[in-house]
Scaffold this motif. Structure first.
Motif: not given
Lengths: 499, 169
Positions: B82-95
């Motif tokens: 997973i090192r090179d996978v781009q991570r999106e911001p955590i959707p705090w409000r939606r989650g």
């Protein structure tokens, strides 16, 4: 072969055909929705099946499973959105075919290849499950402990991410499985005085949370913008040339899938990847793979479906689930009051053979139903995600609540979903956790039994030949899985298209 | 343990630790400790007669060790898968909205009954969608509630009351 006849007699009863049809239809309808793989589909639809008697409910579940797999392939081909890792490969060439206006032949190839592979897989299953069950009856607790360990370890070797994390997820699953009353002493463990937890965490909630809710949260990270390449699917029939081209890939894919499907922990994923590489290597024009060649759809789809069928072998003969969907089936067996294991095939022949035969019937129904109804499935694909995920939340809540009218089962979805979301984000796969959770009680029971029988002597696991050889095999798998050179090779297999 | 990724540029120039591995490892350590400590409060017993706490204690300990290994992996370049996978911001409000929707269902379904609970649950969940207005969410919720009532109450005949005790159902 008496078994098969009994099975066909059970499966061909009109009500059971109807139930199988219902399962296949529901499975396809949910499985076709983007972002919902077979595991999530089975978990979401599981509560519905408990309305029926054991035989009917398992037949329906098997139907849901096949329907979901087929629905997943449809989404992979039309949307390039594989719902689960096993249909990633189908999407490579299948989606390209769809873009070239050959969605019809791609879907027909997937259906026919799956049907042929499913038929062969069913025969293999009928041949091998009973003798294996006979053998397993001789197993003592130590052997059983060893075989559960082997099953869990093997699932690490086949997981696509980090081996250490997969192992940690298994252990976490095993620990979650200890919640509830201790089966030996009756002491409630980790229940914090909540009576509703005495029976243990509800595994349907856990599965729905891990594979349903966690996935939805992940999908909401980005704005979903997928569009179908073809609104209309035409020309479902394959030409003579197509038939000639898919014949050998289907045969080879079926053979590979039948063998690899027995492996615990996701043999079907490995099967579809491997068969794709095999076809690519055997092809006269390997460069064309990935641009929409029909062989690239035929081989992995056959391998996947043959493996789906033979992965029932360890489940029906040993009570060992080979992958998360099987783990859900174990849960379903237990809720119906049946303990999966080597005895089931003798004690409940109608159930086991009925299940086996109805898988074949289910495959037949898929071909008969899915191809003509493809227009409806395509329509389902155009339901926007903003409407779909609230519906999934509603279905999941009602489903889990209706099982025991227990609010804690609903809260467990939320907890499992949040924890699952973060763990998946941090590179830990959910499947090993669910396997550990289902197998935990079996592991602990046999460990404690074996130790009592051996009077506390732990060498019992190494002095009994069956358990010793299984544990050595498990140790070898761990060593191989973490060895750098093998890991690199494994990554190549999982990346498939690069070799 | 997975040693296929080694730090190339010597000990002095190690890259920053890989955060997801640290978090995952820490989560495993904390959960492992919780189960081990909890397990040790029950009767642990001996290898011959294992008590209720034996297996949780042993597995909890194992999880702590594995968690530390994952942390170590984070300091040695990180998990290659997973090192090179781009991570999106955590959707705090939606989650958070989704969790709130499910919790609402759990808390109120017996009191309010299936109909109203389902409507509110799906409304809250629908609000988590990208660009979903309250009106659209209400329409979505109404549609899904109707569909669920038809499927689960009329077709499958689940014994769930449409209106709960609080509403005189």
């Amino acid at each position: 072969m008496d078994g098969i006849l009994l099975g066909l007699e059970t499966a061909l009863q009109p009500t059971n055909i109807l139930i199988c049809l219902l399962g296949v239809t529901l499975g396809t309808a949910v499985g076709v929705l983007p972002g919902i793989g077979p595991t999530a589909t089975v978990a979401l639809l599981l509560p519905i099946t408990f309305e029926f008697d054991p035989v009917a409910s398992l037949i329906m579940l098997a139907g849901i499973y096949y329907g979901a797999q087929y629905g997943g392939s449809t989404t992979a081909i039309l949307l390039n959105l594989p719902g689960e890792s096993s249909s990633v490969v189908t999407a490579l060439d299948g989606h390209q075919m769809a873009r070239q206006g050959r969605a019809g032949p791609a879907l027909a190839t997937a259906a026919l290849g799956s049907f042929f592979a499913g038929t062969v897989g069913t025969i293999v299953l009928a041949l091998f499950a009973p003798p294996l069950a006979q053998l397993a009856l001789k197993f003592g607790p130590a052997d059983y402990f060893a075989i559960v360990v082997l099953g869990l370890i093997a699932s690490i070797a086949l997981a696509s991410g980090s081996a250490v994390k997969a192992l940690a997820m298994i252990v976490l699953g095993l620990l979650l499985g200890t919640i509830g009353q201790d089966q030996f002493t009756g002491v409630p463990r980790f229940t914090f005085g909540v009576r509703e937890l005495y029976g243990g965490l509800d595994f349907v909630s856990l599965a729905v949370g891990l594979f349903g809710l966690a996935e939805i949260i992940r999908n909401l990270e980005t704005k979903n913008s997928s569009s179908i390449v073809t609104k209309k699917v035409e020309g479902l029939w394959l030409s003579k040339d197509d038939f000639r081209r898919i014949r050998n890939p289907v045969l080879r894919g079926t053979a590979l899938g039948s063998v690899l499907g027995v492996l615990p922990g996701g043999g079907h994923v490995l099967a579809s990847f491997t068969s794709y590489s095999v076809e690519k290597n055997l092809s006269k024009e390997p460069k064309k793979f990935g641009t929409g060649v029909i062989e690239g759809v035929a081989a992995p789809e056959s391998a996947n479906n043959a493996a789906a069928q033979t992965s029932f072998i360890p489940l029906l003969s040993l009570g060992l689930p080979a992958h998360p969907v099987m783990a859900l089936l174990v849960g379903a067996f237990i809720i119906q009051g049946i303990t999966p294991g080597p005895n089931v095939i003798n004690d409940e022949p109608e159930l086991v053979w009925g299940l086996i035969a109805s898988m074949w019937v289910g495959n037949l129904l898929l071909v008969a139903l899915n191809l003509p109804l493809i227009g409806i499935w395509v329509k389902m694909l155009s339901v926007p995600y903003e409407v779909m995920f609230p519906a999934i939340i509603a279905f999941a809540s009602i489903g889990c609540y209706s099982l025991g009218l227990n609010s804690w089962d609903v809260f467990a979805i939320a907890a499992a979903g949040v924890v699952g979301y973060f763990l998946i984000r941090w590179g830990c796969e959910a499947a090993p956790l669910l396997l550990g959770f289902v197998l935990g009680p079996l592991l602990e029971e046999n460990l404690r039994r074996a130790m009592i029988i051996s009077r506390g002597d732990p060498t019992v696991f190494l002095t009994r030949p069956i358990s010793a050889s299984l544990l050595i095999l498990a140790a070898l798998i761990i060593i191989i899985a973490v060895l750098p050179s093998v890991r690199r090779k494994r990554e190549v297999v999982f990346q498939g298209e690069d070799d | 343990m997975s040693t296929d990724h080694t730090v190339v540029d010597g000990a002095g120039h190690r890259p920053a630790p890989f955060r997801p591995d640290l978090y995952a490892g820490a989560a495993f350590v904390v959960l492992g400790l919780a189960f081990a400590i909890g397990g040790s409060r029950y009767d642990v017993g001996s290898a011959l007669r294992m008590g209720s706490g034996y297996v949780p204690l042993a597995l909890g300990g194992l999880l702590v060790v594995l968690g530390l290994l994952v942390v170590a992996m984070g300091f040695r370049g990180g998990d290659p898968s997973i090192r090179d996978v781009q991570r999106e911001p955590i959707p705090w409000r939606r989650g958070g909205l989704l969790v709130a929707a499910i919790m609402f269902f759990g808390f109120f379904v017996s009191g309010l009954g299936l109909g109203p609970t389902l409507f509110v649950t799906t409304f809250i969940a629908a609000m988590a969608g990208h660009g979903t207005s309250p009106l659209k969410a209400a329409l979505t919720a109404a549609g899904i509630t109707a569909l669920c009532l038809v499927v689960f109450v009329a077709l499958l005949q689940l014994r769930l009351p449409l209106l709960g005790d609080w509403l005189g159902g």
